[in-house]
Design a protein around this motif. Structure first.
Motif, PDB file in Angstrom:
ATOM      1  N   ASN A  67      -6.258  -0.281  -1.203  1.00  0.00           N
ATOM      2  CA  ASN A  67      -5.874   0.706  -2.212  1.00  0.00           C
ATOM      3  C   ASN A  67      -4.427   1.113  -1.965  1.00  0.00           C
ATOM      4  O   ASN A  67      -3.821   0.698  -0.984  1.00  0.00           O
ATOM      5  CB  ASN A  67      -6.789   1.948  -2.115  1.00  0.00           C
ATOM      6  N   ARG A  74       2.005   2.287   2.812  1.00  0.00           N
ATOM      7  CA  ARG A  74       1.404   2.886   4.010  1.00  0.00           C
ATOM      8  C   ARG A  74       2.492   3.228   5.022  1.00  0.00           C
ATOM      9  O   ARG A  74       3.355   2.406   5.312  1.00  0.00           O
ATOM     10  CB  ARG A  74       0.426   1.879   4.622  1.00  0.00           C
ATOM     11  N   LYS A  92       0.804  -1.227   0.000  1.00  0.00           N
ATOM     12  CA  LYS A  92       0.000   0.000   0.000  1.00  0.00           C
ATOM     13  C   LYS A  92       0.836   1.277   0.000  1.00  0.00           C
ATOM     14  O   LYS A  92       0.329   2.358  -0.258  1.00  0.00           O
ATOM     15  CB  LYS A  92      -0.890   0.051   1.263  1.00  0.00           C
ATOM     16  N   SER A 115      -7.767  -0.464   4.042  1.00  0.00           N
ATOM     17  CA  SER A 115      -8.429  -0.433   2.744  1.00  0.00           C
ATOM     18  C   SER A 115      -7.485  -0.951   1.645  1.00  0.00           C
ATOM     19  O   SER A 115      -6.270  -0.739   1.699  1.00  0.00           O
ATOM     20  CB  SER A 115      -8.883   0.984   2.430  1.00  0.00           C
ATOM     21  N   SER A 126     -10.674   5.167  -1.127  1.00  0.00           N
ATOM     22  CA  SER A 126     -10.835   3.759  -0.749  1.00  0.00           C
ATOM     23  C   SER A 126     -11.655   3.036  -1.814  1.00  0.00           C
ATOM     24  O   SER A 126     -12.525   3.630  -2.444  1.00  0.00           O
ATOM     25  CB  SER A 126     -11.542   3.661   0.594  1.00  0.00           C
TER      26      SER A 126
END
Ligand code: AMP
Ligand code: MG
Length: 294
Positions: free
Chosen positions: A140, A53, A51, A138, A146
């Motif tokens: 994505n 993230r 991700k 999520s 999302s």
């Protein structure tokens, strides 16, 4: 890597992949999730990698039965069981003190863990068959809207995961409400379909609003979220609208933003009709997506 889409009820391949730490895209009633077993530290690490993230943004652990919460926390008190009885399965994540065994990456080093029991039948079966909670942000690339359909998720993650499960469009379409029971006063950390008033009615006392800017309260809230590529212009008066424009609901907002990007719009006009303004969770996501709050 080629992504295989699973469209039938046989989850065997997805369960096997998860057990060896290969993240899988799966449907929930809020948005599509990218899952890994909570105790599989390598699988959890891959979620952050796929991700993009930031590692200080903690993950929600999804359970399929109340007993499973015991794997995550040994400090479950009356308020927790009250909220669970009222809102689970459903779009509420509850933050509680975590067991030391929960990998630090899951909770971004915090002493807590967020727990949610989704209502989507496929999500529940998947968790049940893996036999332990699945962490799932999520599905994505971080920062993008999302995904509320499998194809929106694959727009970002095709080729980055081995398996993705199709469960149709998400019925809610925005992320869960998050409440923390870790501090003296229960604190609302993220708005969702379940409102502050609904929580207060069950807990029988006032809860604190989201902290304005918080040291380590809910770290994820500081990042740019849900953003399409094109800038969003909010329009409050119908007569100022020019086609094309978006009139969103919670269920359609993210899909509409992605659609606008695919159409190559240089600016997205979003109509904040009275019904939109009245939906506080929807407005929260709109203001974030348009960069007006962070
Ligand atoms: P996402 O999975 O992207 O919907 O994000 C989950 C969000 O829940 C995070 O960005 C945090 O804001 C919140 N959250 C998850 N775990 C915790 C936790 N242990 N403490 C506080 N907030 C949390
Ligand atoms: Mg997210």
């Amino acid at each position: 890597m080629k992504t295989e889409v699973l469209r039938n009820l046989d989850l065997t391949a997805a369960v096997k992949a998860l057990k060896r730490g290969s993240p899988v895209v799966f449907p929930t009633e809020t948005v599509y999730g990218l899952g890994a077993p909570v105790f599989h530290a390598d699988g959890v690490r891959k979620i952050f990698e796929i991700k993009g993230r930031p590692s200080d943004n903690p993950l929600i652990a999804h359970i399929s039965s109340l007993e499973m919460a015991g794997q995550l926390s040994s400090h479950l008190k009356e308020d927790f069981y009250r909220l669970a009885a009222a809102f689970w399965p459903g779009p509420l994540a509850i933050v509680v003190q975590r067991r030391p065994e929960v990998p630090a990456l899951v909770s971004a080093g915090l002493p807590t863990v967020a727990i949610r029991m989704p209502s989507h039948a496929v999500a529940r079966r998947l968790i049940e068959e893996v036999g332990e909670p699945l962490v799932a942000p999520s599905a994505n690339i971080s920062g993008r809207p999302s995904p509320t359909t499998l194809s929106d998720s694959l727009e970002d993650l095709d080729g980055l995961v081995e398996f993705a499960i199709d469960g149709g469009p998400c019925s809610i379409g925005i992320e869960s409400t998050v409440i923390s029971l870790f501090h003296e006063t229960p604190t609302l950390l993220r708005l969702g379909k379940i409102t502050k008033e609904m929580l207060e009615e069950v807990l029988k006392r006032p809860i604190s609003p989201p902290p304005v800017k918080g040291p380590a309260f809910s770290p994820g809230m500081k990042y740019r979220h849900y953003a399409p590529k094109a800038p969003i212009r909010l329009i409050y008066e119908q007569k100022q609208l020019k086609s094309p424009f978006i009139l969103p609901t919670a269920k359609t907002l993210y899909a509409e933003l992605r659609k606008a990007d695919r159409a190559g719009l240089s600016e997205i006009q979003l109509y904040c009709a009275p019904a939109v303004l009245a939906d506080t969770a929807l407005m929260n996501r709109i203001l974030r997506a348009s960069g007006q709050i962070s």
